[in-house]
Write an enzyme that holds these catalytic residues in place. Structure first.
Site, PDB file in Angstrom:
ATOM      1  CD  GLU A  49      -2.404  -0.797  -0.236  1.00  0.00           C
ATOM      2  OE1 GLU A  49      -3.271   0.312  -0.315  1.00  0.00           O
ATOM      3  OE2 GLU A  49      -4.109  -1.401  -0.654  1.00  0.00           O
ATOM      4  CE1 TYR A 132      -6.929   3.286  -0.500  1.00  0.00           C
ATOM      5  CE2 TYR A 132      -5.273   3.633  -0.037  1.00  0.00           C
ATOM      6  CZ  TYR A 132      -6.192   2.051  -0.931  1.00  0.00           C
ATOM      7  OH  TYR A 132      -5.554   1.312  -1.476  1.00  0.00           O
ATOM      8  CG  ASP A 150      -7.767   3.044  -5.301  1.00  0.00           C
ATOM      9  OD1 ASP A 150      -9.335   2.866  -5.353  1.00  0.00           O
ATOM     10  OD2 ASP A 150      -7.508   1.697  -4.929  1.00  0.00           O
ATOM     11  CB  CYS A 202     -14.952   0.417 -13.813  1.00  0.00           C
ATOM     12  SG  CYS A 202     -16.048   2.229 -13.736  1.00  0.00           S
TER      13      CYS A 202
END
Length: 358
Positions: A49, A132, A150, A202
């Site tokens: 991350e 986040y 995110d 997407c």
């Protein structure tokens, strides 16, 4: 159209549909656990991350493998030399992340017995971990219900709810909408499924709505204009700065300096430069008197808040002369091991291959 108007009719099948799709189509990534098969290694989740902040999955893979091979856990990373970690990070960019990586590892070892805390609140106390990242670690590594948003999730949710308020003003709306569809169980898998959906189906341009598992509930698809979401406030043009880098060569070695511990590219090995910054151009004064030759080519590089156009000047340092100030001679044969950040690696390659060196 606000997210609140859509919360009720989107609270049913979204998670179930998406998780069913994820169980079949989840990306295989070295820091992940397979869908619905327990939680991933917290150290791996945290490291990935941090590396993925403002960076792509494709760019991170090799760095993640290298770091976990050299430093397989918090204790090993906490004991590492700063210079070694910065060198291993070179090329990944946003170097403050690497400095915070070390700080965080050392806090985890010193204060948490080498294990990450499991809650968002505790995770937020650690260096380099913001909202986040704390939510992502809590959900993916520990199974906590957390709202993970995110850039990919922002895109999916803004389309799903047709949120027309532009970013960044729409962030609270997007978070509230994401909260409304985040399940209590498998929150980590749900977060990763949303990320995968945004990274693939997407997409920013030409989203593949015909195969999207959430097309049945997507307001932007029904409106026929998914590509207009998320709306964004126009960005101001980046400032353009100019500067100089200096290549000093002697007997198969080049002179490298260590940048200051604070500021841009802090603590990294680099070529000497003329003190350009995000706020001002360089002063164009070489670091030492010498027979300088300016190369005909320039190096360009884009930072977060400005673009830089760098001239390169080269010289041969006389044998027996006193060394330039504050630096070290580095063998050209192993320059790839110096850990130069991308900008200075570009400059070094230009100097070595321009055919104009003295």
């Amino acid at each position: 159209m606000s997210a609140v108007q859509h919360t009720i009719h989107k609270s049913g099948d979204i998670a179930a549909r998406l998780l069913a799709h994820y169980d079949v189509h989840a990306r295989t990534l070295p820091w992940r656990a397979p869908p619905d098969q327990g939680f991933a290694n917290p150290y791996h989740v945290w490291l990935s991350e941090i590396m993925l902040q403002q960076t792509t999955v494709a760019a991170v893979g090799a760095y993640f493998q290298k770091f976990t091979h050299i430093w397989p856990d918090f204790a090993a990373l906490a004991a590492a030399k700063d210079a070694d970690v910065m060198a291993a990070w070179a090329g990944l960019g946003y170097y403050a992340r690497a400095r915070n990586l070390l700080k965080c590892a050392r806090v985890v070892v010193a204060d948490y017995e080498g294990r990450l805390p499991q809650t968002e609140a505790e995770l937020l106390k650690l260096p380099g971990i913001g909202p986040y990242t704390a939510a992502a670690i809590a959900a993916i590594a520990f199974g906590q219900r957390a709202v993970v948003v995110d850039a990919n999730v922002e895109r999916v949710v803004s389309r799903l709810f047709a949120i027309s308020t532009p970013l960044p003003q729409s962030k609270p709306l997007i978070r509230a909408a994401t909260d409304s569809i985040t399940p209590n169980n498998r929150a980590g898998d749900f977060a990763q499924a949303m990320m995968d959906l945004g990274a693939g189906i997407c997409s920013v341009r030409a989203p593949s709505c015909l195969i999207c598992p959430l097309a049945f509930a997507c307001d932007a698809k029904h409106l026929g204009n998914p590509e207009v979401y998320p709306a964004k406030t126009p960005k101001a043009a980046k400032a353009q700065r100019t500067g100089n880098a200096y290549w000093i060569e002697r007997d198969g070695h080049v002179w490298l300096v260590r940048r200051e511990d604070k500021g841009l590219l802090a603590g990294m090995r680099a070529l000497p430069d003329d003190q350009w910054t995000a706020r001002r151009d360089g002063h164009a004064t070489p670091p030492a008197p010498a027979n300088w030759q300016k190369l005909s080519l320039q190096v360009s590089h884009v930072f977060t808040h400005f673009s830089l156009l760098l001239d390169i000047a080269v010289t041969s340092w006389p044998a027996g002369a006193d060394d330039p100030k504050d630096g070290e001679w580095w063998p050209l044969k192993s320059l790839d091991k110096a850990g130069l950040p991308t900008l200075f690696r570009k400059a070094a390659e230009a100097a070595m291959h321009a055919g104009e060196r003295i």
